[in-house]
Structures are given as structure tokens and as C-alpha cells.
Design a protein around this motif. Structure first.
Motif, PDB file in Angstrom:
ATOM      1  N   ALA A  13       0.820  -1.217   0.000  1.00 31.41           N
ATOM      2  CA  ALA A  13       0.000   0.000   0.000  1.00 31.41           C
ATOM      3  C   ALA A  13       0.857   1.272   0.000  1.00 31.41           C
ATOM      4  N   GLY A  14       1.896   1.314   0.833  1.00 28.86           N
ATOM      5  CA  GLY A  14       2.719   2.512   0.922  1.00 28.86           C
ATOM      6  C   GLY A  14       3.646   2.648  -0.278  1.00 28.86           C
ATOM      7  N   GLY A  15       4.371   1.575  -0.587  1.00 27.99           N
ATOM      8  CA  GLY A  15       5.388   1.617  -1.647  1.00 27.99           C
ATOM      9  C   GLY A  15       4.799   1.908  -3.022  1.00 27.99           C
ATOM     10  N   ILE A  32      11.100  -2.253  -5.861  1.00 30.07           N
ATOM     11  CA  ILE A  32      11.583  -3.628  -5.610  1.00 30.07           C
ATOM     12  C   ILE A  32      10.615  -4.352  -4.686  1.00 30.07           C
ATOM     13  N   ASP A  33      10.227  -5.568  -5.045  1.00 34.84           N
ATOM     14  CA  ASP A  33       9.452  -6.381  -4.092  1.00 34.84           C
ATOM     15  C   ASP A  33       9.935  -7.822  -4.162  1.00 34.84           C
ATOM     16  N   LYS A  34       9.998  -8.444  -2.992  1.00 33.60           N
ATOM     17  CA  LYS A  34      10.475  -9.835  -2.951  1.00 33.60           C
ATOM     18  C   LYS A  34       9.413 -10.806  -3.460  1.00 33.60           C
ATOM     19  N   GLY A  35       8.175 -10.363  -3.509  1.00 28.21           N
ATOM     20  CA  GLY A  35       7.096 -11.226  -4.008  1.00 28.21           C
ATOM     21  C   GLY A  35       6.337 -10.518  -5.113  1.00 28.21           C
ATOM     22  N   GLY A  39       1.285  -6.346  -1.743  1.00 28.69           N
ATOM     23  CA  GLY A  39       1.514  -6.353  -0.294  1.00 28.69           C
ATOM     24  C   GLY A  39       0.491  -7.138   0.503  1.00 28.69           C
ATOM     25  N   ASP A  40       0.617  -6.955   1.804  1.00 28.18           N
ATOM     26  CA  ASP A  40      -0.187  -7.701   2.774  1.00 28.18           C
ATOM     27  C   ASP A  40      -1.683  -7.447   2.580  1.00 28.18           C
ATOM     28  N   CYS A  41      -2.045  -6.203   2.341  1.00 28.93           N
ATOM     29  CA  CYS A  41      -3.463  -5.839   2.259  1.00 28.93           C
ATOM     30  C   CYS A  41      -4.161  -6.639   1.164  1.00 28.93           C
ATOM     31  N   THR A  49      -9.762 -10.858   3.926  1.00 25.15           N
ATOM     32  CA  THR A  49     -10.533 -10.963   5.178  1.00 25.15           C
ATOM     33  C   THR A  49     -11.903 -10.322   5.008  1.00 25.15           C
ATOM     34  N   LYS A  50     -11.961  -9.202   4.270  1.00 24.00           N
ATOM     35  CA  LYS A  50     -13.275  -8.563   4.101  1.00 24.00           C
ATOM     36  C   LYS A  50     -14.190  -9.429   3.239  1.00 24.00           C
ATOM     37  N   SER A  51     -13.620 -10.173   2.298  1.00 23.38           N
ATOM     38  CA  SER A  51     -14.426 -11.113   1.501  1.00 23.38           C
ATOM     39  C   SER A  51     -14.984 -12.225   2.386  1.00 23.38           C
ATOM     40  N   GLY A 112      14.684  -9.970  -3.030  1.00 27.66           N
ATOM     41  CA  GLY A 112      14.864  -9.422  -1.680  1.00 27.66           C
ATOM     42  C   GLY A 112      15.876  -8.284  -1.718  1.00 27.66           C
ATOM     43  N   ALA A 113      15.498  -7.129  -1.158  1.00 28.16           N
ATOM     44  CA  ALA A 113      16.393  -5.969  -1.175  1.00 28.16           C
ATOM     45  C   ALA A 113      17.157  -5.871   0.136  1.00 28.16           C
ATOM     46  N   SER A 114      18.423  -5.415   0.046  1.00 28.16           N
ATOM     47  CA  SER A 114      19.179  -5.118   1.270  1.00 28.16           C
ATOM     48  C   SER A 114      20.131  -3.975   0.962  1.00 28.16           C
ATOM     49  N   GLY A 304       4.558   3.353   6.158  1.00 24.86           N
ATOM     50  CA  GLY A 304       3.711   2.164   6.332  1.00 24.86           C
ATOM     51  C   GLY A 304       4.017   1.427   7.627  1.00 24.86           C
ATOM     52  N   ASP A 305       3.624   0.172   7.687  1.00 22.71           N
ATOM     53  CA  ASP A 305       3.757  -0.622   8.918  1.00 22.71           C
ATOM     54  C   ASP A 305       5.178  -0.608   9.487  1.00 22.71           C
ATOM     55  N   VAL A 306       6.169  -0.499   8.590  1.00 19.22           N
ATOM     56  CA  VAL A 306       7.557  -0.678   9.023  1.00 19.22           C
ATOM     57  C   VAL A 306       8.036   0.435   9.972  1.00 19.22           C
ATOM     58  N   TYR A 310       0.501   3.273  13.560  1.00 18.82           N
ATOM     59  CA  TYR A 310      -0.813   2.969  12.967  1.00 18.82           C
ATOM     60  C   TYR A 310      -0.743   2.026  11.748  1.00 18.82           C
ATOM     61  N   PRO A 311      -0.752   0.737  11.977  1.00 20.85           N
ATOM     62  CA  PRO A 311      -0.625  -0.199  10.847  1.00 20.85           C
ATOM     63  C   PRO A 311      -1.927  -0.368  10.048  1.00 20.85           C
ATOM     64  N   PHE A 312      -2.224   0.600   9.219  1.00 20.64           N
ATOM     65  CA  PHE A 312      -3.418   0.553   8.364  1.00 20.64           C
ATOM     66  C   PHE A 312      -3.038   0.884   6.922  1.00 20.64           C
ATOM     67  N   THR A 313      -3.790   0.317   6.001  1.00 17.00           N
ATOM     68  CA  THR A 313      -3.533   0.554   4.576  1.00 17.00           C
ATOM     69  C   THR A 313      -3.661   2.032   4.221  1.00 17.00           C
ATOM     70  N   HIS A 314      -4.737   2.679   4.722  1.00 16.68           N
ATOM     71  CA  HIS A 314      -4.949   4.080   4.343  1.00 16.68           C
ATOM     72  C   HIS A 314      -3.881   4.986   4.952  1.00 16.68           C
ATOM     73  N   LYS A 315      -3.303   4.568   6.091  1.00 15.08           N
ATOM     74  CA  LYS A 315      -2.211   5.350   6.686  1.00 15.08           C
ATOM     75  C   LYS A 315      -0.944   5.173   5.827  1.00 15.08           C
TER      76      LYS A 315
HETATM   77  C1  LIG Z   1      -5.491  -9.922   8.393  1.00  7.36           C
HETATM   78  C2  LIG Z   1      -5.266  -8.455   8.187  1.00  7.36           C
HETATM   79  C3  LIG Z   1      -6.332  -7.640   7.898  1.00  7.36           C
HETATM   80  C4  LIG Z   1      -6.144  -6.283   7.702  1.00  7.36           C
HETATM   81  N1  LIG Z   1      -7.217  -5.498   7.424  1.00  7.36           N
HETATM   82  C5  LIG Z   1      -7.045  -4.174   7.254  1.00  7.36           C
HETATM   83  C6  LIG Z   1      -8.151  -3.345   6.947  1.00  7.36           C
HETATM   84  O1  LIG Z   1      -9.288  -3.804   6.824  1.00  7.36           O
HETATM   85  N2  LIG Z   1      -7.935  -2.016   6.777  1.00  7.36           N
HETATM   86  C7  LIG Z   1      -6.686  -1.466   6.902  1.00  7.36           C
HETATM   87  O2  LIG Z   1      -6.548  -0.256   6.748  1.00  7.36           O
HETATM   88  N3  LIG Z   1      -5.606  -2.243   7.184  1.00  7.36           N
HETATM   89  C8  LIG Z   1      -5.759  -3.569   7.361  1.00  7.36           C
HETATM   90  N4  LIG Z   1      -4.677  -4.356   7.623  1.00  7.36           N
HETATM   91  C9  LIG Z   1      -3.347  -3.733   7.720  1.00  7.36           C
HETATM   92  C10 LIG Z   1      -2.741  -3.506   6.319  1.00  7.36           C
HETATM   93  O3  LIG Z   1      -2.717  -4.719   5.593  1.00  7.36           O
HETATM   94  C11 LIG Z   1      -1.325  -2.962   6.442  1.00  7.36           C
HETATM   95  O4  LIG Z   1      -1.344  -1.847   7.304  1.00  7.36           O
HETATM   96  C12 LIG Z   1      -0.770  -2.526   5.088  1.00  7.36           C
HETATM   97  O5  LIG Z   1      -0.714  -3.608   4.199  1.00  7.36           O
HETATM   98  C13 LIG Z   1       0.628  -1.941   5.272  1.00  7.36           C
HETATM   99  O6  LIG Z   1       1.130  -1.529   4.038  1.00  7.36           O
HETATM  100  P1  LIG Z   1       2.716  -1.440   3.822  1.00  7.36           P
HETATM  101  O7  LIG Z   1       2.914  -0.774   2.500  1.00  7.36           O
HETATM  102  O8  LIG Z   1       3.368  -0.867   4.997  1.00  7.36           O
HETATM  103  O9  LIG Z   1       3.197  -2.954   3.768  1.00  7.36           O
HETATM  104  P2  LIG Z   1       2.718  -4.149   2.814  1.00  7.36           P
HETATM  105  O10 LIG Z   1       1.468  -3.819   2.107  1.00  7.36           O
HETATM  106  O11 LIG Z   1       2.740  -5.399   3.600  1.00  7.36           O
HETATM  107  O12 LIG Z   1       3.874  -4.241   1.708  1.00  7.36           O
HETATM  108  C14 LIG Z   1       5.190  -4.583   2.047  1.00  7.36           C
HETATM  109  C15 LIG Z   1       5.824  -5.199   0.817  1.00  7.36           C
HETATM  110  O13 LIG Z   1       7.218  -5.253   1.025  1.00  7.36           O
HETATM  111  C16 LIG Z   1       7.738  -6.450   0.487  1.00  7.36           C
HETATM  112  N5  LIG Z   1       9.016  -6.722   1.155  1.00  7.36           N
HETATM  113  C17 LIG Z   1       9.232  -7.027   2.462  1.00  7.36           C
HETATM  114  N6  LIG Z   1      10.548  -7.161   2.698  1.00  7.36           N
HETATM  115  C18 LIG Z   1      11.174  -6.933   1.529  1.00  7.36           C
HETATM  116  C19 LIG Z   1      12.534  -6.926   1.116  1.00  7.36           C
HETATM  117  N7  LIG Z   1      13.549  -7.143   1.978  1.00  7.36           N
HETATM  118  N8  LIG Z   1      12.814  -6.672  -0.175  1.00  7.36           N
HETATM  119  C20 LIG Z   1      11.825  -6.430  -1.072  1.00  7.36           C
HETATM  120  N9  LIG Z   1      10.534  -6.418  -0.739  1.00  7.36           N
HETATM  121  C21 LIG Z   1      10.213  -6.660   0.531  1.00  7.36           C
HETATM  122  C22 LIG Z   1       6.636  -7.466   0.752  1.00  7.36           C
HETATM  123  O14 LIG Z   1       6.722  -8.546  -0.165  1.00  7.36           O
HETATM  124  C23 LIG Z   1       5.373  -6.632   0.545  1.00  7.36           C
HETATM  125  O15 LIG Z   1       4.864  -6.737  -0.763  1.00  7.36           O
HETATM  126  C24 LIG Z   1      -4.835  -5.727   7.796  1.00  7.36           C
HETATM  127  C25 LIG Z   1      -3.735  -6.557   8.065  1.00  7.36           C
HETATM  128  C26 LIG Z   1      -3.943  -7.902   8.258  1.00  7.36           C
HETATM  129  C27 LIG Z   1      -2.747  -8.781   8.530  1.00  7.36           C
END
Ligand SMILES: Cc1cc2nc3c(=O)[nH]c(=O)nc-3n(C[C@H](O)[C@H](O)[C@H](O)COP(=O)(O)OP(=O)(O)OC[C@H]3O[C@@H](n4cnc5c(N)ncnc54)[C@H](O)[C@@H]3O)c2cc1C
Ligand SMILES: NC(=O)c1ccc[n+]([C@@H]2O[C@H](COP(=O)([O-])OP(=O)(O)OC[C@H]3O[C@@H](n4cnc5c(N)ncnc54)[C@H](O)[C@@H]3O)[C@@H](O)[C@H]2O)c1
Length: 473
Positions: A13-15, A32-35, A39-41, A49-51, A112-114, A304-306, A310-315
Motif C-alpha cells: 500500500a505505501g510503496g 523492488i518487491d520480494k514477491g 503487499g499484505d493488504c 478478510t473482508k471477503s 529481496g532488497a538489502s 507504512g507498517d515498518v 498505525y498499521p493501516f492501509t490508508h495510513k
Molecule cells: C489480516 C489483516 C487484515 C487487515 N485489514 C485491514 C483493513 O481492513 N484495513 C486497513 O486499513 N488495514 C488492514 N490491515 C493492515 C494492512 O494490511 C497494512 O497496514 C498494510 O498492508 C501496510 O502496508 P505497507 O505498505 O506498509 O506494507 P505491505 O502492504 O505489507 O507491503 C510490504 C511489501 O514489502 C515487500 N518486502 C518485504 N521485505 C522486503 C525486502 N527485503 N525486499 C523487497 N521487498 C520486501 C513485501 O513482499 C510486501 O509486498 C490488515 C492486516 C492484516 C494482517
């Protein structure tokens, strides 16, 4: 070696927001993404989960169809719910497809990035690229709590629970936060016997304490059991299932389940980044940032989460946009989370904005609390969905400090309050807006009406007006 204006590590979501924003404004961007991107969302969080929650909700509604004079027969089919969940992912995934970002002029790398140093990033230890500015957006993953024997016994997380082919007969959920409760209710509605174990004194500990009992009550009606103030000490595989020893009030209890779901918080994805090569500071793995989202190495940002807030997609998306201003345009904008809402998607949903009543009271300010139970709102009454409450907290002048609601669709109908709070409108302004009748958001207007009612009742002008009307008649 390829050189970039901006390297974004992590395509969630953030990247994705940061990379697309940077490229739109003409920066040369590497992502760069390892997968897979998304992302997680997309893959293991919000979308699936919403489905699942929606399938479980329809099942639940069907079971009470008799109140709408309908007879419904059938049985839950977890496999179909899973297919629907995969369809949702596949449809939304198109927005996060590699090609979309390549078409924007972004170089997409998978691996994987480092950090090699503060400007160079290694991908899978092979390719190295160089960036003038770098954004870390690598997200988080489930925390595995220190439970003796948990690895040998085996467990589910949000990642693996969504891959199950059929629902388990019984499930212990470790953690009473949003992840735990969203899964607990969905599985319970599909027929799993669910027990939630929470080590805190209450579940959903960050929420307004007046609203949480509505959620607990609803989950209990669905058959979910709660054990609070308890810790899981040990897990062990037995012939009949997974045996779990928990401790509550210094007493140990042994319980047996088919599966264990860990939903006890998150850890940041920083362990593979070799942050030390760039001299980046972190705290328990979460990258330390200032209000401009810069790390201690000023050209490296973390969103983002890192970064642990506030670990949320919109944040994460909000920070992705902000980091474009700061890293691409060189502005110095500060992140501000005071108008950040969030929603726990249980049924009823739980909406959160700003201060809870306890927090506002503890700040020592004079506050006003306006409340409307949903059985006072015509639309909820006609829907037969009156389990809930709307609550708006203001200062003595009517400026909104916090807004909380529990009820069906609370995440949507409360959004109006976010707008009002963000743009500095007093609660009375919501009352002055014409709301269509009968709507769920009408409950928000009704709550805001209380502000005027209170003002009129307590005002001496009311008496003068009454005298005037008497004279005018
Ligand atoms: C079950 C569950 C339900 C959720 N429901 C909600 C919701 O309803 N509403 C809401 O707002 N939030 C929800 N969240 C939280 C939301 O998913 C996260 O806050 C959001 O995905 C964070 O975005 P991000 O960009 O920080 O990380 P992510 O979206 O997780 O993206 C991180 C990316 O980095 C990549 N990565 C990691 N390490 C490396 C590396 N070394 N090199 C290269 N790539 C790498 C990963 O592969 C991944 O694609 C939920 C989370 C979970 C677990
Ligand atoms: N609807 C949404 O927006 C949504 C949905 C899911 C997740 N999320 C985000 O993901 C984050 C992580 O969610 P989460 O629910 O895993 O974390 P959380 O930190 O919100 O809740 C985890 C709970 O587990 C408890 N816990 C920790 N260790 C325990 C143990 N050993 N035994 C018993 N209980 C234990 C904690 O006291 C806490 O109440 C949330 O903070 C949320 O921001 C958001």
C-alpha cells in the motif's frame, strides 16, 4: 550500475503509492518487491478478510431470514467462500499489476532488497542499483509469541488461515485485536467453535470502552468464547488435536482445539534489510522516523507498517503521498495523524476517530459527549439492525475531539465526521447539513442535533424567543 532518483523497497500500500507518485512527477523510479506487488493488504490482509467477513455475514443473515418471513435451507460451504475471496483478490490485483507500473516508466525488480551502503541497494545479493533517495516500505508480518512448543505443534496466522480448504471444527485465537476478532467471528459463523484468548484485561484495548461490549455481545451470540487476562503457556500435538495450556489468575487450564490461530500483533520486515550497512536506526526492528518520515539518514525514508505507527492501509497510502512531496519535491511536510480514522470490521463494525472519551477526559479538558443509540435512528429500526451506538466527543465550544461508533456500516456512515473534524467544522455544522431520510448517516445528524438542543435548552435566548413567538402569534 543503474541510477535512480527514487528507489522504493516494498510494493504494498505505501510503496506503490510512493512509486506511482514519484513517476507521475517525472522522477526516475525503481520499485523492488520480494514477491508479487500488492503487499499484505491485497494478498493476506484487508481484501481476503473482508471477503470472508462478507460471506460469513450473508450466512448469518440467511440464518435469521425468518424475521423477514423467509425460510432458508442449506449449509455453509467454506470452499465457495474461499473461491469468492480469491476472485476478489484477482479483480483488485489488476490495479497492482507489474505492467501498470512499468507503463508509468518505473523499473520493477523482483527480489529481496538489502542495503549495501546508504545509497546502494542489492537485489537478491546480485544486482546492485543506486538511488539518490530511498523509501523503505517493507511492511510487517505476524508476531509469533513465546509459547513453549508452538513451532513443533504448528499454528495458523492470517496468511495460512486464508489458505485452508475447510474450516476447522474448533479454533483457539491468540490475541483479541482486530485480526483475531475479524477471523474469530467469520470462522464462528461458518460453524467453527472459537475461543479467543487475550492477555490484556479487555479485548480491543485501544477502543472506546463503552463501545467494545457491543462487539463482544455480538460475537458471543455467534458462539465465540472469550478468556481475558490469560496467557497461552504451552502447546502440544495430541492424537485428538492441539492441546493448549493457558494461565489465568495464576491457575492453569488445559484445552484442546483442532487449530491455533496466532493474532497477537506484528513484527516489522526489517531483519533482511541489513540496515546497519546504511547506519539506519530502528527500535525493536521498527524504523525510527521523524515527522517528515525521514530516518536518521536524511535521504532515506520509511513509511507504512515498518515505521511502527498505525498499521493501516490508508495510513500507508497517506504516508506514500507525503513522502513524494518530501523526497521528490524536497518539501518539508509533517505527517499528522490526528484525523486518521480506522475501522474494525466485525459485525457490528467499530469506527474510531481521534480521542476516546477516556483519553479526552484524561487530558483534563472540559468535554461534551453526544450519544445516539441506533434504536433511536429510524433507518436502523426499519432494518432490524439496532445493536449499536454513535458517540461524538467535543470541547465546550463544539470542536470535534473524537468520534466513535459501533453498528452495521459504521465505517462508512461515520466518514462524514472525519471530514468535519479535518476541516475544523464544529459538530453543529453536521446538524445544519440536509441529510436524506431515512439513511444510516441520519444517526450522525441526530447526534449532532443534540448539540443545538442542549444549547437551546440552556440558553436564556430561548426564553426571550418564546416570549417573542407568543407576542407575534
Ligand atoms: C489480516 C489483516 C487484515 C487487515 N485489514 C485491514 C483493513 O481492513 N484495513 C486497513 O486499513 N488495514 C488492514 N490491515 C493492515 C494492512 O494490511 C497494512 O497496514 C498494510 O498492508 C501496510 O502496508 P505497507 O505498505 O506498509 O506494507 P505491505 O502492504 O505489507 O507491503 C510490504 C511489501 O514489502 C515487500 N518486502 C518485504 N521485505 C522486503 C525486502 N527485503 N525486499 C523487497 N521487498 C520486501 C513485501 O513482499 C510486501 O509486498 C490488515 C492486516 C492484516 C494482517
Ligand atoms: N480492520 C482493520 O483496519 C485491521 C484489521 C486487521 C488488522 N489491522 C491492523 O493490524 C494490526 C495488527 O493486528 P493484531 O490484531 O494482530 O494486533 P493488535 O496489536 O491490535 O492486537 C493483538 C492483541 O493480542 C494480544 N496478545 C499479544 N500477545 C498475546 C499472547 N501471548 N496471548 C494472548 N494475547 C496476546 C495483545 O494484548 C493485543 O490485544 C492492528 O494493530 C491493526 O492496525 C487492521
Amino acid at each position: 550500475m543503474k541510477q535512480y532518483d527514487l528507489i522504493v523497497i516494498g510494493g504494498g500500500a505505501g510503496g506503490l503509492t510512493a512509486a506511482a507518485g514519484g513517476a507521475n512527477f517525472g522522477a526516475k523510479v525503481a520499485l523492488i518487491d520480494k514477491g508479487s506487488l500488492g503487499g499484505d493488504c491485497l494478498w493476506t490482509g484487508c481484501v481476503p478478510t473482508k471477503s470472508l467477513i462478507q460471506s460469513a455475514k450473508i450466512l448469518h443473515t440467511a440464518k435469521k431470514a425468518n424475521i423477514f418471513d423467509l425460510e432458508v435451507h442449506g449449509y455453509p460451504n467454506f470452499k465457495v467462500a474461499k473461491e469468492r475471496l480469491n476472485q476478489s483478490i484477482a479483480t483488485i490485483q489488476k490495479h497492482d499489476d507489474d505492467q501498470r507500473f512499468i507503463d508509468m516508466g518505473i523499473d520493477v525488480y523482483h527480489g529481496g532488497a538489502s542495503f549495501k551502503n546508504a545509497n546502494e541497494i542489492r537485489i537478491d545479493g546480485q544486482t546492485t542499483i543506486r538511488g539518490k533517495r530511498i523509501v523503505i516500505a517493507t511492511g510487517s508480518r505476524p508476531m509469533i509469541p513465546p509459547i513453549e512448543g508452538i513451532k513443533e505443534t504448528g499454528f495458523l496466522t492470517n496468511e495460512t488461515a486464508l489458505q485452508l480448504e475447510k474450516q476447522p471444527k474448533s479454533l483457539i485465537v491468540v490475541g483479541g485485536g482486530p485480526i483475531g476478532l475479524e477471523f474469530a467471528q467469520s470462522f464462528s459463523r461458518f460453524g467453527t467453535k472459537v475461543t479467543v484468548v487475550e492477555m490484556g484485561t479487555s479485548i480491543l484495548g485501544k477502543e472506546d470502552s463503552e463501545l467494545v461490549p457491543y462487539v463482544i455481545g455480538s460475537l458471543k451470540k455467534d458462539g465465540v468464547e472469550f478468556i481475558t487476562g490469560a496467557k497461552v503457556l504451552k502447546a502440544e500435538n495430541m492424537d485428538s488435536g492441539k492441546q493448549v495450556i493457558i494461565e489465568q489468575n495464576n491457575q492453569q487450564k488445559t484445552l484442546l482445539f483442532e487449530e491455533i490461530l496466532l493474532a497477537s500483533g506484528r513484527v516489522p520486515n526489517t531483519d533482511k534489510l541489513e540496515l546497519e550497512n546504511a547506519g539506519i536506526r530502528s527500535n525493536r526492528g521498527f524504523i525510527t522516523v521523524n515527522q517528515k518520515l525521514q530516518t536518521n539518514v536524511p535521504h532515506i525514508y520509511a513509511i507504512g507498517d515498518v515505521n511502527g505507527y498505525y498499521p493501516f492501509t490508508h495510513k500507508a497510502g497517506y504516508e506514500g503521498k507525503l513522502v513524494v512531496s518530501n523526497a521528490v519535491f524536497g518539501l518539508k511536510r509533517n505527517a499528522n495523524y490526528s484525523n486518521l480514522p480506522w475501522v474494525t470490521y466485525t459485525d457490528p463494525e467499530l469506527f474510531h476517530l481521534g480521542l476516546t472519551e477516556e483519553e479526552a477526559t484524561n487530558k483534563g479538558k472540559e468535554i461534551k459527549v453526544y450519544k445516539t443509540p441506533l434504536d433511536d435512528v429510524d433507518r436502523f429500526v426499519s432494518d432490524h439492525e439496532t445493536n449499536g451506538l454513535i458517540k461524538i466527543i467535543t470541547d465546550k465550544k463544539g470542536m470535534i475531539l473524537g468520534a466513535h461508533a459501533v453498528g452495521p456500516g459504521a465505517g462508512d456512515f461515520m466518514q462524514e465526521v472525519v471530514f468535519a473534524k479535518q476541516y475544523g467544522h464544529k459538530i453543529g455544522s453536521i446538524s445544519n447539513v440536509i441529510h436524506a431520510y431515512p439513511t444510516h448517516v441520519g444517526g450522525v445528524q441526530r447526534t449532532a442535533d443534540l448539540y443545538w438542543r442542549e444549547k437551546l435548552v440552556s440558553s436564556s435566548i430561548t426564553n426571550i424567543l418564546k416570549k417573542y413567538v407568543k407576542w407575534f402569534r
